[in-house]
Scaffold this motif. Structure first.
Motif, PDB file in Angstrom:
ATOM      1  N   ALA A  68      -6.285  -3.334  -2.877  1.00  0.00           N
ATOM      2  CA  ALA A  68      -5.393  -4.361  -2.339  1.00  0.00           C
ATOM      3  C   ALA A  68      -4.036  -3.773  -1.994  1.00  0.00           C
ATOM      4  O   ALA A  68      -3.432  -4.131  -0.966  1.00  0.00           O
ATOM      5  CB  ALA A  68      -5.235  -5.493  -3.351  1.00  0.00           C
ATOM      6  N   ARG A  69      -3.552  -2.860  -2.809  1.00  0.00           N
ATOM      7  CA  ARG A  69      -2.255  -2.221  -2.557  1.00  0.00           C
ATOM      8  C   ARG A  69      -2.299  -1.415  -1.256  1.00  0.00           C
ATOM      9  O   ARG A  69      -1.372  -1.495  -0.438  1.00  0.00           O
ATOM     10  CB  ARG A  69      -1.892  -1.328  -3.736  1.00  0.00           C
ATOM     11  CG  ARG A  69      -0.518  -0.730  -3.663  1.00  0.00           C
ATOM     12  CD  ARG A  69      -0.173  -0.008  -4.946  1.00  0.00           C
ATOM     13  NE  ARG A  69       1.068   0.733  -4.785  1.00  0.00           N
ATOM     14  CZ  ARG A  69       1.499   1.627  -5.631  1.00  0.00           C
ATOM     15  NH1 ARG A  69       0.799   1.902  -6.726  1.00  0.00           N
ATOM     16  NH2 ARG A  69       2.621   2.271  -5.422  1.00  0.00           N
ATOM     17  N   LEU A  70      -3.371  -0.660  -1.057  1.00  0.00           N
ATOM     18  CA  LEU A  70      -3.497   0.118   0.174  1.00  0.00           C
ATOM     19  C   LEU A  70      -3.667  -0.780   1.394  1.00  0.00           C
ATOM     20  O   LEU A  70      -3.087  -0.531   2.449  1.00  0.00           O
ATOM     21  CB  LEU A  70      -4.676   1.090   0.065  1.00  0.00           C
ATOM     22  CG  LEU A  70      -4.454   2.286  -0.841  1.00  0.00           C
ATOM     23  CD1 LEU A  70      -5.759   3.048  -1.044  1.00  0.00           C
ATOM     24  CD2 LEU A  70      -3.393   3.196  -0.268  1.00  0.00           C
ATOM     25  N   SER A  71      -4.473  -1.830   1.253  1.00  0.00           N
ATOM     26  CA  SER A  71      -4.674  -2.762   2.372  1.00  0.00           C
ATOM     27  C   SER A  71      -3.374  -3.461   2.731  1.00  0.00           C
ATOM     28  O   SER A  71      -3.049  -3.652   3.915  1.00  0.00           O
ATOM     29  CB  SER A  71      -5.737  -3.799   2.010  1.00  0.00           C
ATOM     30  OG  SER A  71      -6.977  -3.172   1.798  1.00  0.00           O
ATOM     31  N   SER A  72      -2.608  -3.853   1.723  1.00  0.00           N
ATOM     32  CA  SER A  72      -1.324  -4.506   1.942  1.00  0.00           C
ATOM     33  C   SER A  72      -0.347  -3.563   2.642  1.00  0.00           C
ATOM     34  O   SER A  72       0.369  -3.960   3.560  1.00  0.00           O
ATOM     35  CB  SER A  72      -0.748  -4.966   0.606  1.00  0.00           C
ATOM     36  OG  SER A  72       0.575  -5.398   0.761  1.00  0.00           O
ATOM     37  N   LEU A  73      -0.344  -2.313   2.223  1.00  0.00           N
ATOM     38  CA  LEU A  73       0.534  -1.327   2.833  1.00  0.00           C
ATOM     39  C   LEU A  73       0.187  -1.137   4.310  1.00  0.00           C
ATOM     40  O   LEU A  73       1.076  -1.119   5.170  1.00  0.00           O
ATOM     41  CB  LEU A  73       0.425   0.001   2.078  1.00  0.00           C
ATOM     42  CG  LEU A  73       1.290   1.162   2.583  1.00  0.00           C
ATOM     43  CD1 LEU A  73       2.770   0.798   2.481  1.00  0.00           C
ATOM     44  CD2 LEU A  73       0.986   2.419   1.787  1.00  0.00           C
ATOM     45  N   ALA A  74      -1.096  -1.033   4.617  1.00  0.00           N
ATOM     46  CA  ALA A  74      -1.533  -0.877   6.006  1.00  0.00           C
ATOM     47  C   ALA A  74      -1.204  -2.113   6.830  1.00  0.00           C
ATOM     48  O   ALA A  74      -0.764  -2.003   7.990  1.00  0.00           O
ATOM     49  CB  ALA A  74      -3.026  -0.580   6.054  1.00  0.00           C
ATOM     50  N   ALA A  75      -1.373  -3.304   6.253  1.00  0.00           N
ATOM     51  CA  ALA A  75      -1.084  -4.546   6.972  1.00  0.00           C
ATOM     52  C   ALA A  75       0.408  -4.671   7.252  1.00  0.00           C
ATOM     53  O   ALA A  75       0.807  -5.092   8.355  1.00  0.00           O
ATOM     54  CB  ALA A  75      -1.579  -5.744   6.173  1.00  0.00           C
ATOM     55  N   ARG A  76       1.243  -4.307   6.281  1.00  0.00           N
ATOM     56  CA  ARG A  76       2.695  -4.369   6.493  1.00  0.00           C
ATOM     57  C   ARG A  76       3.132  -3.372   7.559  1.00  0.00           C
ATOM     58  O   ARG A  76       4.040  -3.643   8.343  1.00  0.00           O
ATOM     59  CB  ARG A  76       3.440  -4.124   5.185  1.00  0.00           C
ATOM     60  CG  ARG A  76       3.337  -5.320   4.231  1.00  0.00           C
ATOM     61  CD  ARG A  76       4.186  -5.138   3.005  1.00  0.00           C
ATOM     62  NE  ARG A  76       3.590  -4.057   2.199  1.00  0.00           N
ATOM     63  CZ  ARG A  76       4.245  -3.348   1.287  1.00  0.00           C
ATOM     64  NH1 ARG A  76       5.515  -3.584   1.055  1.00  0.00           N
ATOM     65  NH2 ARG A  76       3.642  -2.404   0.607  1.00  0.00           N
ATOM     66  N   ARG A  77       2.477  -2.228   7.620  1.00  0.00           N
ATOM     67  CA  ARG A  77       2.800  -1.239   8.654  1.00  0.00           C
ATOM     68  C   ARG A  77       2.432  -1.775  10.035  1.00  0.00           C
ATOM     69  O   ARG A  77       3.203  -1.646  10.988  1.00  0.00           O
ATOM     70  CB  ARG A  77       2.053   0.063   8.382  1.00  0.00           C
ATOM     71  CG  ARG A  77       2.310   1.119   9.430  1.00  0.00           C
ATOM     72  CD  ARG A  77       1.490   2.348   9.162  1.00  0.00           C
ATOM     73  NE  ARG A  77       1.788   3.401  10.120  1.00  0.00           N
ATOM     74  CZ  ARG A  77       0.924   4.325  10.452  1.00  0.00           C
ATOM     75  NH1 ARG A  77      -0.284   4.338   9.910  1.00  0.00           N
ATOM     76  NH2 ARG A  77       1.243   5.255  11.317  1.00  0.00           N
ATOM     77  N   ARG A  78       1.239  -2.357  10.150  1.00  0.00           N
ATOM     78  CA  ARG A  78       0.802  -2.893  11.440  1.00  0.00           C
ATOM     79  C   ARG A  78       1.699  -4.026  11.921  1.00  0.00           C
ATOM     80  O   ARG A  78       1.978  -4.144  13.110  1.00  0.00           O
ATOM     81  CB  ARG A  78      -0.639  -3.393  11.346  1.00  0.00           C
ATOM     82  CG  ARG A  78      -1.671  -2.316  11.505  1.00  0.00           C
ATOM     83  CD  ARG A  78      -3.062  -2.907  11.714  1.00  0.00           C
ATOM     84  NE  ARG A  78      -3.474  -3.786  10.621  1.00  0.00           N
ATOM     85  CZ  ARG A  78      -4.106  -3.386   9.522  1.00  0.00           C
ATOM     86  NH1 ARG A  78      -4.398  -2.120   9.357  1.00  0.00           N
ATOM     87  NH2 ARG A  78      -4.432  -4.246   8.595  1.00  0.00           N
ATOM     88  N   SER A  79       2.144  -4.861  10.998  1.00  0.00           N
ATOM     89  CA  SER A  79       2.976  -6.020  11.390  1.00  0.00           C
ATOM     90  C   SER A  79       4.427  -5.644  11.626  1.00  0.00           C
ATOM     91  O   SER A  79       5.195  -6.455  12.135  1.00  0.00           O
ATOM     92  CB  SER A  79       2.884  -7.116  10.322  1.00  0.00           C
ATOM     93  OG  SER A  79       3.562  -6.692   9.145  1.00  0.00           O
ATOM     94  N   GLY A  80       4.804  -4.449  11.229  1.00  0.00           N
ATOM     95  CA  GLY A  80       6.186  -4.015  11.410  1.00  0.00           C
ATOM     96  C   GLY A  80       7.103  -4.454  10.284  1.00  0.00           C
ATOM     97  O   GLY A  80       8.328  -4.352  10.399  1.00  0.00           O
ATOM     98  N   ALA A  81       6.550  -4.956   9.192  1.00  0.00           N
ATOM     99  CA  ALA A  81       7.357  -5.419   8.063  1.00  0.00           C
ATOM    100  C   ALA A  81       8.041  -4.259   7.342  1.00  0.00           C
ATOM    101  O   ALA A  81       9.089  -4.454   6.714  1.00  0.00           O
ATOM    102  CB  ALA A  81       6.495  -6.202   7.079  1.00  0.00           C
ATOM    103  N   ILE A  82       7.476  -3.068   7.417  1.00  0.00           N
ATOM    104  CA  ILE A  82       8.112  -1.893   6.813  1.00  0.00           C
ATOM    105  C   ILE A  82       8.240  -0.820   7.890  1.00  0.00           C
ATOM    106  O   ILE A  82       7.474  -0.779   8.851  1.00  0.00           O
ATOM    107  CB  ILE A  82       7.327  -1.349   5.594  1.00  0.00           C
ATOM    108  CG1 ILE A  82       5.919  -0.914   5.981  1.00  0.00           C
ATOM    109  CG2 ILE A  82       7.308  -2.337   4.470  1.00  0.00           C
ATOM    110  CD1 ILE A  82       5.181  -0.181   4.896  1.00  0.00           C
ATOM    111  N   SER A  83       9.198   0.048   7.697  1.00  0.00           N
ATOM    112  CA  SER A  83       9.414   1.123   8.666  1.00  0.00           C
ATOM    113  C   SER A  83       8.364   2.209   8.480  1.00  0.00           C
ATOM    114  O   SER A  83       7.686   2.281   7.453  1.00  0.00           O
ATOM    115  CB  SER A  83      10.820   1.713   8.485  1.00  0.00           C
ATOM    116  OG  SER A  83      10.890   2.369   7.228  1.00  0.00           O
TER     117      SER A  83
END
Length: 113
Positions: A68-83
């Motif tokens: 879940a942590r890895l999936s969340s990290l990838a999703a935040r990257r795709r959405s632009g929520a994190i740099s």
């Protein structure tokens, strides 16, 4: 004549089978001679003994948490929520955990904390 030789060969083979099977039969061991692990003190190690794991396996909950942590990290990257830099930092942190976990666990098992 050849038929008679085959019959004699077959009879000798059948007569020798109990001796062959008896030589393969295991000897009886008492509880005091059974090894608790692989005994490497003799010429041939005892590989028939059940050896238990030294550490606990990862639980299903832990695996789901990391996934879940890895999936969340990838999703935040795709959405632009994190740099991209933050993504790379967190990914490097998880990869360092992955790379160092084996050696850390081995040190813990061997008692070299």
């Amino acid at each position: 004549m050849a038929f008679e030789i085959r019959r004699v060969s077959a009879a000798l083979l059948m007569a020798a089978m109990p001796v062959v099977f008896a030589s393969c039969a295991s000897t009886t061991e008492t509880a005091s001679t059974v090894n608790t692990g692989a005994n490497r003190s003799a010429v041939y190690p005892d590989i028939t003994a059940i050896v238990s794991a030294e550490t606990q396996q990862m639980s299903d909950e832990e695996a789901a948490s990391y996934s879940a942590r890895l999936s969340s990290l990838a999703a935040r990257r795709r959405s632009g929520a994190i740099s991209e830099a933050e993504y790379r930092r967190q990914l490097a942190e998880l990869q360092a955990l992955r790379d160092g976990h084996g050696q850390a666990t081995l040190s813990q098992i061997e008692g070299k904390n």
